[in-house]
Design a protein around this motif. Structure first.
Motif, short mmCIF file in Angstrom:
data_model
loop_
_atom_site.label_atom_id
_atom_site.label_comp_id
_atom_site.label_asym_id
_atom_site.label_seq_id
_atom_site.Cartn_x
_atom_site.Cartn_y
_atom_site.Cartn_z
N GLY A 107 0.81 -1.21 0.00
CA GLY A 107 0.00 0.00 0.00
C GLY A 107 0.84 1.26 0.00
N ARG A 108 2.01 1.21 0.60
CA ARG A 108 2.90 2.38 0.60
C ARG A 108 3.37 2.70 -0.81
NH1 ARG A 108 5.67 2.76 5.85
NH2 ARG A 108 7.67 3.07 4.82
N ASP A 109 3.59 1.66 -1.63
CA ASP A 109 3.95 1.91 -3.03
C ASP A 109 2.81 2.58 -3.79
OD1 ASP A 109 6.51 0.98 -2.90
OD2 ASP A 109 6.01 -1.06 -3.52
N ARG A 110 1.60 2.11 -3.51
CA ARG A 110 0.45 2.70 -4.20
C ARG A 110 0.31 4.19 -3.85
NH1 ARG A 110 -2.87 -0.41 -2.24
NH2 ARG A 110 -3.76 0.89 -0.59
N VAL A 111 0.43 4.51 -2.58
CA VAL A 111 0.34 5.90 -2.16
C VAL A 111 1.48 6.72 -2.75
CG1 VAL A 111 0.42 7.41 -0.15
CG2 VAL A 111 -0.89 5.30 -0.06
N PHE A 112 2.67 6.13 -2.76
CA PHE A 112 3.84 6.81 -3.31
C PHE A 112 3.58 7.18 -4.77
CE2 PHE A 112 7.89 7.14 -5.39
CZ PHE A 112 8.75 7.70 -4.46
N GLY A 113 3.15 6.22 -5.57
CA GLY A 113 2.93 6.47 -6.99
C GLY A 113 1.83 7.48 -7.24
N ARG A 114 0.72 7.38 -6.49
CA ARG A 114 -0.39 8.32 -6.71
C ARG A 114 0.03 9.76 -6.39
NH1 ARG A 114 -5.48 5.73 -6.27
NH2 ARG A 114 -5.36 3.83 -7.53
N LEU A 115 0.75 9.93 -5.33
CA LEU A 115 1.11 11.29 -4.95
C LEU A 115 2.19 11.87 -5.86
CD1 LEU A 115 0.99 11.12 -1.06
CD2 LEU A 115 -0.56 12.31 -2.60
N VAL A 116 3.12 11.03 -6.35
CA VAL A 116 4.09 11.52 -7.32
C VAL A 116 3.38 12.00 -8.57
CG1 VAL A 116 5.93 10.82 -8.89
CG2 VAL A 116 6.07 10.23 -6.47
N LEU A 117 2.42 11.23 -9.06
CA LEU A 117 1.65 11.65 -10.23
C LEU A 117 0.82 12.89 -9.94
CD1 LEU A 117 0.47 8.23 -11.71
CD2 LEU A 117 2.27 9.74 -12.56
N THR A 118 0.30 12.99 -8.72
CA THR A 118 -0.47 14.18 -8.35
C THR A 118 0.39 15.42 -8.40
OG1 THR A 118 -1.91 12.85 -6.92
CG2 THR A 118 -1.87 15.23 -6.54
N LEU A 119 1.61 15.34 -7.86
CA LEU A 119 2.51 16.48 -7.91
C LEU A 119 2.87 16.83 -9.35
CD1 LEU A 119 4.93 15.55 -4.99
CD2 LEU A 119 3.23 17.38 -4.99
N ALA A 134 7.14 3.23 -14.94
CA ALA A 134 8.24 4.14 -14.59
C ALA A 134 8.30 4.42 -13.10
CB ALA A 134 8.09 5.46 -15.36
N LEU A 135 7.18 4.28 -12.41
CA LEU A 135 7.16 4.53 -10.97
C LEU A 135 7.89 3.45 -10.18
CD1 LEU A 135 3.45 5.68 -10.62
CD2 LEU A 135 5.48 7.12 -10.60
N ALA A 136 8.28 2.35 -10.84
CA ALA A 136 8.97 1.28 -10.13
C ALA A 136 10.42 1.64 -9.80
CB ALA A 136 8.95 0.00 -10.97
N ASP A 137 11.00 2.57 -10.55
CA ASP A 137 12.39 2.94 -10.30
C ASP A 137 12.43 3.98 -9.20
OD1 ASP A 137 15.03 3.64 -10.29
OD2 ASP A 137 15.21 3.79 -12.46
N ARG A 138 12.53 3.53 -7.96
CA ARG A 138 12.50 4.45 -6.82
C ARG A 138 13.77 5.29 -6.71
NH1 ARG A 138 7.82 3.28 -6.81
NH2 ARG A 138 6.60 2.50 -5.05
N SER A 139 14.88 4.79 -7.25
CA SER A 139 16.14 5.51 -7.07
C SER A 139 16.07 6.89 -7.72
CB SER A 139 17.30 4.71 -7.67
OG SER A 139 17.46 3.49 -6.98
N ALA A 140 15.61 6.95 -8.96
CA ALA A 140 15.54 8.23 -9.66
C ALA A 140 14.50 9.13 -9.02
CB ALA A 140 15.24 8.01 -11.13
N LEU A 141 13.32 8.56 -8.70
CA LEU A 141 12.28 9.38 -8.08
C LEU A 141 12.71 9.88 -6.71
CD1 LEU A 141 9.10 7.34 -9.07
CD2 LEU A 141 9.91 9.49 -10.05
N ARG A 142 13.43 9.05 -6.01
CA ARG A 142 13.93 9.45 -4.69
C ARG A 142 14.88 10.65 -4.83
NH1 ARG A 142 14.59 6.47 -0.03
NH2 ARG A 142 16.27 7.12 1.38
N CYS A 143 15.72 10.62 -5.85
CA CYS A 143 16.62 11.75 -6.08
C CYS A 143 15.83 13.01 -6.44
CB CYS A 143 17.60 11.42 -7.20
SG CYS A 143 18.76 10.11 -6.78
N GLY A 144 14.73 12.84 -7.20
CA GLY A 144 13.88 13.98 -7.49
C GLY A 144 13.25 14.57 -6.24
#
Length: 857
Positions: A153-165, A463-473
């Protein structure tokens, strides 16, 4: 895939709505919007507490304990304390109460007083903070459930909020650009708030705050676009390599690959266009501090992304640090260019109308350290910066309304002391610790590439599966706001604080999950923030019902309204309301001014004005009012001191009340108005009719300021004002001598010399006027008016017409503007003819008469 429980969907959609909706209402900075958003977040927090109840495996809540402690500490500063204890904990605060409340701890004021200068302001600031704090608490504390396919569920929330931003940044960027092109001068077209001319502010009032919102989102957006482009590149490479393996030529293989995947190309193209739109909107804001912060944020995001994807030896090994260093250097360079631009534009160290200069921001932060030093332990209370800073303002910070420090760190330390600042550092450390522990990406998204043809997940989701790049963002967005906070106060805007707390929460969600101990941090945060909201609701009810409000400002405004509506019959009630406002916020200068206005001239009213001056020594308008009051009451010596000090502190005539449009011209009102209309300048008229004592005090203040003023425009302005005063008082020779002496230090020597010559002639000193005009002609031989003035007013007036003609002939050779020269020729000829007529009349023994005059038989 099993749908998330209804409560989770409600909470997540509510958070998405806050992230997208709060910026659209002027950044969420209106009291009603703040209260409603706070109420929504408190409801979500309460649902989180309920969801965690009875769950042994509820997630840990890193940082929530620090946030709850911070809120509790802020509320503790609103609790009244006995004078003795207050003097031990905050000696400077106790002394301020003694200075601003006559007779305290007696005198009819509340004996027990809080550490905070204004308790209601603390509650108001906590309600603003509750939006961001509560959102962080919901995201990290809620036990998000996993799906049937194993997706956390944390991944789901992570992806939704990244897309929201990402979507929110694209929409606000487009909105800002459209408004920049087709705006009507008002923010969001339908509001009554004027937009900043020439700069894009989107739905925000201040372009710098809009830039702060964008710069937190842009690094995340570029990280996501980089993932989409990298994913598409790998698909095309595989397709092209497969074609070449079958013997297809390279160019044809790439063409086939593009045709095969053309339906997937729209995703990276649209995402890239959205990211470019955000960058364009950020550039349109014209925020120089935001530009420096964004470069740092992109440097952090880019360096982290390169380090994560390029692990080869050689040149690529140094690409990440080199990229980060280059962008940070560009950030420093942009700040240097900002400082140079301010200096070239002649920016003054006050609250400029368009934007505050970098020098002013740094000066305010440096002077604000004095507040931290004197209120080191627990500060002055949230929301008190404006009142706390005023006594410490000093050159180069001379004036303006500094309701914020333009440095969030200095303001936080001043308002909460080292204890509050330390608690926020503990929160930051807790977030860093929680986000450092990495966890593998859950399998649902990672396995998407192994699904049968036609059942693959869409590219935007993969694309949301690659946490390393998104984490850097995310880290880049946080870094950008932290840097921008060094020169601005964007985190005081609820929408900006909300996005920052969302970024921090996403970093925590990306960390390895830990089971939380049975701590009461989440319930405590709900209760404490609810306590802060109660006074806000109560004050609104009291205001609407016509009863005495809790807020000092509302008490003062109600008193002023009563006096305006009911006149003298309501004066006693108005004075009582202002006393209530003073009791609740004694450091507010406006409360003392209001009391002085209610009481009128007299010992009590004058004492109130003196306290207002003590609270803000650079409030020259208050000093002027006090000085004029004292002069009118016969206390000339004291009044002269105040007027002189006000002029010395701010040596610009136009900034003082006695030369404004509402100033009293006394007995010369009619003549003064006619002269004002004729001259088009009201300042000399008001100076001419000033009381001699007031005029003398103004002159002393200007001369003191002139002694300490360096060269350049500041000194030139003081000289001009002092000369204006001397001319208005008909002290022509002194004005001319001042202008002549200062001419060489001015950038417009010829203007000063010409003005000095006019004053010398009015003082009947035509020899000095001749000397000054000759110097002016030598300095500016292209100005025809100087030749005219020298020939007509000096030589022709003496009767030396040959020299006048010589000067005019020189003007015809050298001047660029010939009209004054020709006019001078006409005037000299007329004066010569008049002189000849007089000579003939004298020779004949008959009186001369002007040409054209009729003879009456």
């Amino acid at each position: 895939m099993r749908a998330a429980p209804r409560r989770e969907r409600f909470i997540l959609r509510s958070l998405q709505g806050l992230v997208l909706g709060l910026p659209l209402v002027l950044g969420g900075n209106q009291p009603l919007v703040v209260a409603l958003a706070c109420a929504v977040v408190l409801v979500l927090l309460a649902l989180t507490v309920d969801a965690r109840r009875g769950q042994a495996d509820a997630p840990a809540t890193p940082g929530l304990g620090a946030l709850a402690t911070f809120v509790a500490l802020a509320l503790a500063t609103t609790v009244p304390l006995p004078p003795a204890l207050l003097g031990v904990l905050a000696p400077a605060t106790a002394q301020l109460y003694r200075d601003t409340l006559p007779g305290w701890p007696g005198g009819g004021w509340s004996t027990w007083r809080p550490l905070a200068f204004d308790a209601y302001a603390v509650w108001g600031e906590l309600v603003r903070l509750a939006i961001g704090f509560g959102t962080f608490g919901v995201l990290v504390a809620y036990p998000w459930s996993a799906s049937d396919t194993g997706e956390d569920g944390r991944d789901r929330v992570f992806g939704r909020l990244v897309l929201t931003l990402f979507v929110g940044g694209a929409l606000l960027g487009m909105l800002a650009l459209v408004d920049r092109v087709a705006g009507n001068g008002m923010v969001m077209w339908v509001t009554a708030v004027p937009a900043t001319s020439g700069r894009a502010s989107g739905p925000f009032v201040n372009p710098n705050h809009f830039a702060g919102w964008l710069e937190m989102v842009i690094p995340v957006a570029f990280a996501y676009v980089a993932l989409l482009c990298g994913q598409m590149r790998r698909r095309l490479l595989r397709a092209a390599d497969a074609g070449r393996g079958m013997g297809v030529q390279r160019r044809r293989a790439w063409a086939v690959a593009l045709i095969t995947h053309q339906r997937r190309l729209w995703v990276p193209l649209v995402a890239g266009a959205a990211a470019v739109t955000m960058i364009a909107a950020h550039l349109a804001t014209g925020s120089r501090g935001g530009a420096a912060a964004l470069l740092v944020g992109l440097g952090v995001a880019g360096a982290g992304g390169l380090r994560a994807t390029r692990r080869r030896e050689g040149l690529a090994r140094w690409l990440a640090p080199a990229t980060a260093a280059a962008l940070v250097l560009a950030s420093v360079l942009s700040l240097a260019l900002w400082a140079i631009a301010d200096k070239d534009d002649g920016a003054v160290s006050t609250a400029e109308a368009a934007d505050v200069s970098l020098a002013s921001r740094l000066a305010v932060a440096v002077e604000g350290i004095g507040v931290v030093r004197d209120h080191a332990l627990l500060g002055t209370g949230l929301g008190s910066w404006l009142h706390a800073f005023r006594p410490y303002a000093a050159p180069p910070v001379e004036g303006g309304i500094w309701d914020h420090a333009h440095n969030d760190y200095v303001e936080l330390a001043a308002e909460t002391g080292v204890v509050g600042f330390g608690v926020m550092l503990l929160f930051a450390l807790a977030v860093v610790r929680a986000s450092r522990a990495r966890r593998p990406t859950t399998t649902a998204v990672a396995r998407s590439g192994k699904r049968p043809a036609g059942f693959e997940r869409p590219d935007w989701e993969v694309a949301l599966a690659d946490r390393s790049a998104l984490r850097c963002g995310l880290l880049g967005g946080v870094a950008a706001m932290l840097v921008h906070s060094l020169v601005d106060f964007g985190l005081h805007i609820p929408a900006n604080l909300l996005v920052l707390m969302v970024l921090l929460a996403l970093l925590v969600l990306d960390g390895a999950p830990r089971v939380g101990r049975r701590l009461a941090a989440t319930p405590a945060l709900v209760v404490l923030l609810g306590v802060a909201l109660v006074p806000q609701v109560a004050n609104t009810v009291l205001v609407l019902s016509g009863r005495v409000p809790l807020a000092a400002r509302d008490c003062r405004e109600r008193a002023e309204r009563l006096l305006a509506e009911r006149g003298e019959t309501a004066r006693a009630e108005a004075v009582a309301l202002v006393h209530r406002a003073l009791d609740r916020s004694p450091a507010d200068r406006e409360n003392h001014e209001a009391l002085a206005e209610m009481l009128g001239p007299g010992p009590e009213g004058d004492a109130a004005l003196r306290r207002a001056v003590a609270l803000e020594p650079w409030a020259v308008e208050v000093r002027d009012r006090l000085g004029l009051r004292l002069l009118a009451a016969g206390a000339g010596a004291e009044g002269v001191v105040e007027i002189e000090e006000a002029m010395f502190r701010f040596p610009y005539l136009v900034s003082h009340a006695y030369v404004g449009p509402d100033a009293d011209l006394g007995e010369l009102r009619r003549e003064g108005l006619i002269r004002e209309i004729a001259d088009g300048n009201s300042i000399p008229v008001h100076l001419a009719v000033l009381d001699p004592q007031a005029a003398g005090a103004i002159e002393k203040g200007l001369r003191r300021a002139l002694e300490q003023a360096p060269g350049g425009e500041a000194r030139a302005a003081i000289v001009d004002d002092l000369a204006t005063l001397l001319e208005a008082r008909e002290r022509w020779w002194e004005a001319a001598a001042l202008l002549h002496a200062e001419a060489e230090q001015s950038t417009a020597v010829d203007e000063r010399l010409a003005r000095a010559a006019r004053d010398f002639m009015k003082a009947k000193d035509d020899w000095s006027a001749e000397e000054v005009l000759l110097a002016a002609v030598l300095h500016a031989p292209e100005r025809g008016d100087l030749y005219q003035q020298l020939a007509v007013d000096v030589y022709a007036a003496r009767g030396d017409f040959p020299t006048a003609e010589t000067v005019l002939h020189a003007g015809q050779r050298n001047a660029l503007d010939m009209r004054p020269v020709y006019e001078g020729v006409t005037e000299v000829l007329s004066q010569r003819e008049s002189a000849r007529v007089r000579e003939l009349a004298v020779a004949r023994g008959t009186p001369s008469r002007p040409a054209g005059a009729e003879v009456v038989p």
